[in-house]
Design a protein around this motif. Structure first.
Motif, mmCIF file in Angstrom:
data_model
loop_
_atom_site.group_PDB
_atom_site.id
_atom_site.type_symbol
_atom_site.label_atom_id
_atom_site.label_comp_id
_atom_site.label_asym_id
_atom_site.label_seq_id
_atom_site.Cartn_x
_atom_site.Cartn_y
_atom_site.Cartn_z
ATOM 1 N N LYS A 39 4.758 -20.755 5.232
ATOM 2 C CA LYS A 39 4.227 -20.915 3.864
ATOM 3 C C LYS A 39 5.115 -20.197 2.853
ATOM 4 C CE LYS A 39 0.690 -18.114 2.205
ATOM 5 N NZ LYS A 39 1.092 -17.597 0.900
ATOM 6 N N ASN A 40 5.448 -18.940 3.158
ATOM 7 C CA ASN A 40 6.150 -18.138 2.167
ATOM 8 C C ASN A 40 7.616 -18.526 1.995
ATOM 9 O OD1 ASN A 40 3.796 -16.853 1.655
ATOM 10 N ND2 ASN A 40 4.345 -14.904 2.634
ATOM 11 N N LYS A 44 8.788 -21.430 -1.964
ATOM 12 C CA LYS A 44 9.970 -21.065 -2.747
ATOM 13 C C LYS A 44 11.028 -22.160 -2.684
ATOM 14 C CE LYS A 44 7.543 -17.349 -1.898
ATOM 15 N NZ LYS A 44 8.094 -16.264 -1.176
ATOM 16 N N ARG A 110 -0.664 -17.578 -6.627
ATOM 17 C CA ARG A 110 0.274 -16.650 -7.254
ATOM 18 C C ARG A 110 1.717 -17.170 -7.210
ATOM 19 N NH1 ARG A 110 1.125 -11.351 -8.451
ATOM 20 N NH2 ARG A 110 3.067 -10.506 -7.640
ATOM 21 N N ALA A 111 2.042 -17.901 -6.132
ATOM 22 C CA ALA A 111 3.419 -18.358 -5.975
ATOM 23 C C ALA A 111 3.825 -19.385 -7.031
ATOM 24 C CB ALA A 111 3.639 -18.925 -4.576
ATOM 25 N N PRO A 140 0.732 -7.265 -10.192
ATOM 26 C CA PRO A 140 1.444 -7.562 -11.429
ATOM 27 C C PRO A 140 2.727 -8.366 -11.191
ATOM 28 C CG PRO A 140 1.742 -5.262 -10.816
ATOM 29 C CD PRO A 140 0.844 -5.865 -9.787
ATOM 30 N N ASP A 142 5.434 -7.713 -13.437
ATOM 31 C CA ASP A 142 6.376 -7.057 -14.350
ATOM 32 C C ASP A 142 7.816 -7.047 -13.823
ATOM 33 O OD1 ASP A 142 5.080 -5.367 -12.415
ATOM 34 O OD2 ASP A 142 6.088 -3.642 -13.292
ATOM 35 N N LEU A 143 7.970 -6.961 -12.487
ATOM 36 C CA LEU A 143 9.336 -6.909 -11.944
ATOM 37 C C LEU A 143 10.055 -8.238 -12.153
ATOM 38 C CD1 LEU A 143 8.806 -4.975 -8.576
ATOM 39 C CD2 LEU A 143 9.279 -4.075 -10.843
ATOM 40 N N VAL A 180 11.029 -2.654 -3.524
ATOM 41 C CA VAL A 180 11.284 -4.010 -3.032
ATOM 42 C C VAL A 180 10.125 -4.949 -3.391
ATOM 43 C CG1 VAL A 180 11.559 -5.404 -0.944
ATOM 44 C CG2 VAL A 180 12.672 -3.184 -1.113
ATOM 45 N N VAL A 182 9.254 -9.145 -2.823
ATOM 46 C CA VAL A 182 9.741 -10.374 -2.188
ATOM 47 C C VAL A 182 9.960 -11.459 -3.250
ATOM 48 C CG1 VAL A 182 9.196 -12.201 -0.536
ATOM 49 C CG2 VAL A 182 8.630 -9.825 -0.002
ATOM 50 N N GLU A 207 13.113 -9.993 3.848
ATOM 51 C CA GLU A 207 12.251 -10.898 4.621
ATOM 52 C C GLU A 207 13.025 -12.149 5.062
ATOM 53 O OE1 GLU A 207 11.102 -8.729 2.677
ATOM 54 O OE2 GLU A 207 9.117 -8.178 3.391
ATOM 55 N N THR A 326 2.688 -6.517 5.825
ATOM 56 C CA THR A 326 1.332 -6.288 5.312
ATOM 57 C C THR A 326 0.428 -7.488 5.620
ATOM 58 O OG1 THR A 326 0.004 -5.948 3.323
ATOM 59 C CG2 THR A 326 2.091 -7.032 2.987
ATOM 60 N N ILE A 349 1.586 -1.349 1.122
ATOM 61 C CA ILE A 349 2.098 -2.334 0.147
ATOM 62 C C ILE A 349 1.070 -2.667 -0.932
ATOM 63 C CG2 ILE A 349 3.184 -4.612 -0.141
ATOM 64 C CD1 ILE A 349 4.865 -2.896 1.682
ATOM 65 N N PHE A 350 -0.144 -3.016 -0.526
ATOM 66 C CA PHE A 350 -1.153 -3.433 -1.503
ATOM 67 C C PHE A 350 -2.333 -2.473 -1.541
ATOM 68 C CE2 PHE A 350 0.845 -7.618 -0.567
ATOM 69 C CZ PHE A 350 1.315 -7.862 -1.853
HETATM 70 C C1 UD1 Z 1 4.966 -11.816 -0.933
HETATM 71 C C2 UD1 Z 1 4.193 -12.732 -0.038
HETATM 72 C C3 UD1 Z 1 2.927 -12.073 0.470
HETATM 73 C C4 UD1 Z 1 3.259 -10.724 1.103
HETATM 74 C C5 UD1 Z 1 4.096 -9.876 0.165
HETATM 75 C C6 UD1 Z 1 4.579 -8.578 0.784
HETATM 76 C C7 UD1 Z 1 4.696 -14.938 -0.893
HETATM 77 C C8 UD1 Z 1 4.175 -16.171 -1.534
HETATM 78 N N1 UD1 Z 1 3.839 -13.936 -0.763
HETATM 79 O O1 UD1 Z 1 4.158 -11.548 -2.087
HETATM 80 O O2 UD1 Z 1 2.333 -12.937 1.433
HETATM 81 O O3 UD1 Z 1 2.055 -10.052 1.387
HETATM 82 O O4 UD1 Z 1 5.260 -10.602 -0.248
HETATM 83 O O5 UD1 Z 1 5.292 -8.829 1.937
HETATM 84 O O6 UD1 Z 1 5.820 -14.874 -0.474
HETATM 85 N N2 UD1 Z 1 4.696 -5.603 -7.497
HETATM 86 C C9 UD1 Z 1 4.698 -5.064 -8.774
HETATM 87 N N3 UD1 Z 1 5.245 -5.801 -9.777
HETATM 88 C C10 UD1 Z 1 5.779 -7.039 -9.574
HETATM 89 C C11 UD1 Z 1 5.772 -7.576 -8.259
HETATM 90 C C12 UD1 Z 1 5.226 -6.814 -7.242
HETATM 91 O O7 UD1 Z 1 4.226 -3.951 -9.002
HETATM 92 O O8 UD1 Z 1 6.259 -7.654 -10.525
HETATM 93 C C13 UD1 Z 1 4.121 -4.794 -6.391
HETATM 94 C C14 UD1 Z 1 2.946 -5.484 -5.693
HETATM 95 O O9 UD1 Z 1 1.729 -5.233 -6.377
HETATM 96 C C15 UD1 Z 1 3.008 -4.853 -4.330
HETATM 97 C C16 UD1 Z 1 4.510 -4.657 -4.088
HETATM 98 O O10 UD1 Z 1 5.102 -4.732 -5.369
HETATM 99 O O11 UD1 Z 1 2.383 -3.605 -4.339
HETATM 100 C C17 UD1 Z 1 5.168 -5.688 -3.202
HETATM 101 O O12 UD1 Z 1 4.792 -6.978 -3.611
HETATM 102 P P1 UD1 Z 1 5.762 -8.230 -3.466
HETATM 103 O O13 UD1 Z 1 6.777 -7.973 -2.420
HETATM 104 O O14 UD1 Z 1 6.273 -8.582 -4.823
HETATM 105 O O15 UD1 Z 1 4.754 -9.350 -2.976
HETATM 106 P P2 UD1 Z 1 4.808 -10.867 -3.349
HETATM 107 O O16 UD1 Z 1 6.217 -11.284 -3.490
HETATM 108 O O17 UD1 Z 1 3.877 -11.116 -4.475
#
Ligand code: UD1
Length: 448
Positions: A39-40, A44, A110-111, A140, A142-143, A180, A182, A207, A326, A349-350
């Motif tokens: 899926k992930n 993309k 979210r994706a 969020p 923001d990144l 980091v 993703v 990843e 996670t 992570i979350f």
């Molecule tokens: C992706 C995966 C999800 C997985 C996660 C972590 C997809 C569709 N989803 O989610 O299944 O659980 O990676 O492996 O690929 N964060 C911020 N600001 C941002 C972006 C992220 O603060 O702009 C924080 C998040 O809240 C979290 C951490 O960064 O605490 C990591 O999140 P991230 O790696 O970005 O997860 P996703 O890419 O959303």
């Protein structure tokens, strides 16, 4: 003040789907499962296809709800998305006449935010809704937004929408993340492929799905390379071409089935599983005393000697890849209820990714969650069937695992969450010998 939104899409709430799984536990699973495409990665790859006007063809795409939502979102933009046969999607983004990703798409998945980078870099503008997604804490973006700004975009946030513009082409830059992410890495990388000049992304997510995306981008003619484990470099190109790609197997799905075998004292072989992407989980299973045989493109879990209830307790901690994913924390936590002693879970992570454990407790698990990041699990638990509610995708899969091992029958409400990410889960568990039923419910939660 007048609403400045240029379009007036109405947010139409989708009818709530009442789906449930009714599972009678206690059968040791046996047989073979074919692991689906990830899926992930698929989501993309579909987003990346809008980087070119030429046709892209994807095979091994999982037949899941999130992929259907992404396909619909692309069609709304004017992109041609064909689905000529199961697990194959073709995308042709020659004409994109609607650079707007509505709340309706974002609220479902979210994706959908993965369209920010590619639409902005190819067309110079996009209005995109702030995304929703799983109920696993504050998530969020923001990144992503900071990365686009680093590449020269102007972005305003109004009324729940990001208004993004790139005067001329985006410009290559040093994209530095504080930690980091993703999708943050992937959005930055997609945007950089058509930017002018050189981009360095650091720390870049490691990843396997990110590398699958890099492989596809290179086939499109992009110059993208992982030059160090945590660094991706991109040399921008003026245009990219269409290409074909087969989606990498889903390591999270493979992990879920591996744990299902262990939960039930079964013997299951996962065809197309990439063991090399599952090192952290295989290591945890090994420490628990569960026999795992890793081959090329296949993995076998044999839980017929040491069985559930007798596993060694372990302490686990989630981390970005190559650490324990996670997304595999909830299934692994369920497995820890079958260890003989006290295990701990540290979710790094979350926030709030432990809330679903309330439902697991209702099935007899002994779990203490002193805060949103830690759980102490006392095993072995004698799990019993119960009526439970799914809050998000991975929690849903985990409650299924608990029900498969529980005595009696469980009804697991909220099955639509699971359909977001697991292809035909009931058929595949039935094929392994599970007593598994998919039921549609009326508003009262009774079968309809
Ligand atoms: C992706 C995966 C999800 C997985 C996660 C972590 C997809 C569709 N989803 O989610 O299944 O659980 O990676 O492996 O690929 N964060 C911020 N600001 C941002 C972006 C992220 O603060 O702009 C924080 C998040 O809240 C979290 C951490 O960064 O605490 C990591 O999140 P991230 O790696 O970005 O997860 P996703 O890419 O959303």
């Amino acid at each position: 003040m007048a609403d400045p939104r240029p379009f007036h899409w109405e947010y139409t709430p989708q009818p709530v789907q009442h789906e449930a799984f009714r599972i009678t536990g206690g059968t040791a699973l046996r047989g073979t499962v074919m692991v689906s495409g990830a899926k992930n990665a698929a989501l993309k790859l579909l987003a990346a296809a809008v980087l070119t006007g030429e046709r892209c063809r994807f095979t091994n795409v999982p037949e899941i709800e999130d992929v259907r939502v992404m396909a619909e979102t692309l069609r709304d933009l004017g992109v041609v998305v064909d689905h000529p046969e199961p697990n194959t999607y073709e995308v042709a983004a020659g004409d994109v006449d609607w650079l707007f990703v509505p709340l309706e798409a974002a609220a479902k998945m979210r994706a959908s935010f993965m369209l920010l980078g590619p639409l902005l870099t190819r067309f110079g503008e996009v209005i995109i809704s702030n995304p929703g997604g799983d109920r696993i804490g504050r998530r969020p973006v923001d990144l992503h937004v900071d990365a686009m700004r680093a590449l020269g975009a102007e972005i305003d946030y109004r009324y729940g929408y990001y208004y993004a513009k790139a005067p001329g082409r985006l410009r290559g830059a040093e994209v530095r993340f504080p930690f980091v992410s993703v999708m943050g890495t992937e959005n930055a990388m997609l945007a950089a492929t058509l930017a002018e000049g050189h981009t360095t992304i650091r720390p870049a997510a490691r990843e396997p799905e990110v590398d699958d995306l890099i492989a596809f981008l290179c086939k499109m003619g992009a110059e993208v390379e992982r030059t160090a484990p945590d660094t991706i470099e991109v040399e921008g190109r003026k245009r990219l071409r269409g290409s074909d790609h087969s989606v990498v197997p889903d390591r999270i799905e493979a992990g879920t089935f591996a744990i299902a075998a262990a939960m039930t004292g079964g013997l299951v072989t996962l065809e197309r599983a990439r063991c090399d992407h599952l090192d952290a989980l295989v290591e945890v299973l090994g420490r628990m005393g569960i026999a795992v045989d890793c081959g090329t493109d296949r993995l076998t879990v044999d839980a017929t000697t040491v069985g559930p209830g007798a596993y060694t307790p372990v302490d686990i901690e989630t981390a970005p890849y190559p650490g324990l994913a996670t997304d595999l924390q909830p299934p692994t936590s369920v497995l820890l209820t079958q260890a003989n002693g006290r295990s701990t879970v540290h979710e790094t992570i979350f926030e709030d990714r432990l809330e679903w454990m309330t439902e697991l407790r209702r099935m007899g698990a002994e779990i203490d969650t002193p805060d949103g990041h830690h759980a102490i699990i006392q095993g072995p638990a004698r799990l019993v069937g119960a009526d439970v509610e799914i809050s998000d995708l991975r929690a849903g899969a985990s409650l299924i695992l608990a029900a498969l091992a529980a005595s009696g029958t469980s009804t697991i409400h909220g099955g639509h969450h699971v359909r977001r990410g697991y292809e035909n889960i009931e058929r595949r568990f039935l094929d392994l010998g599970a007593r598994f039923e998919h039921v549609l419910e009326g508003d009262s939660g009774t079968p309809a």
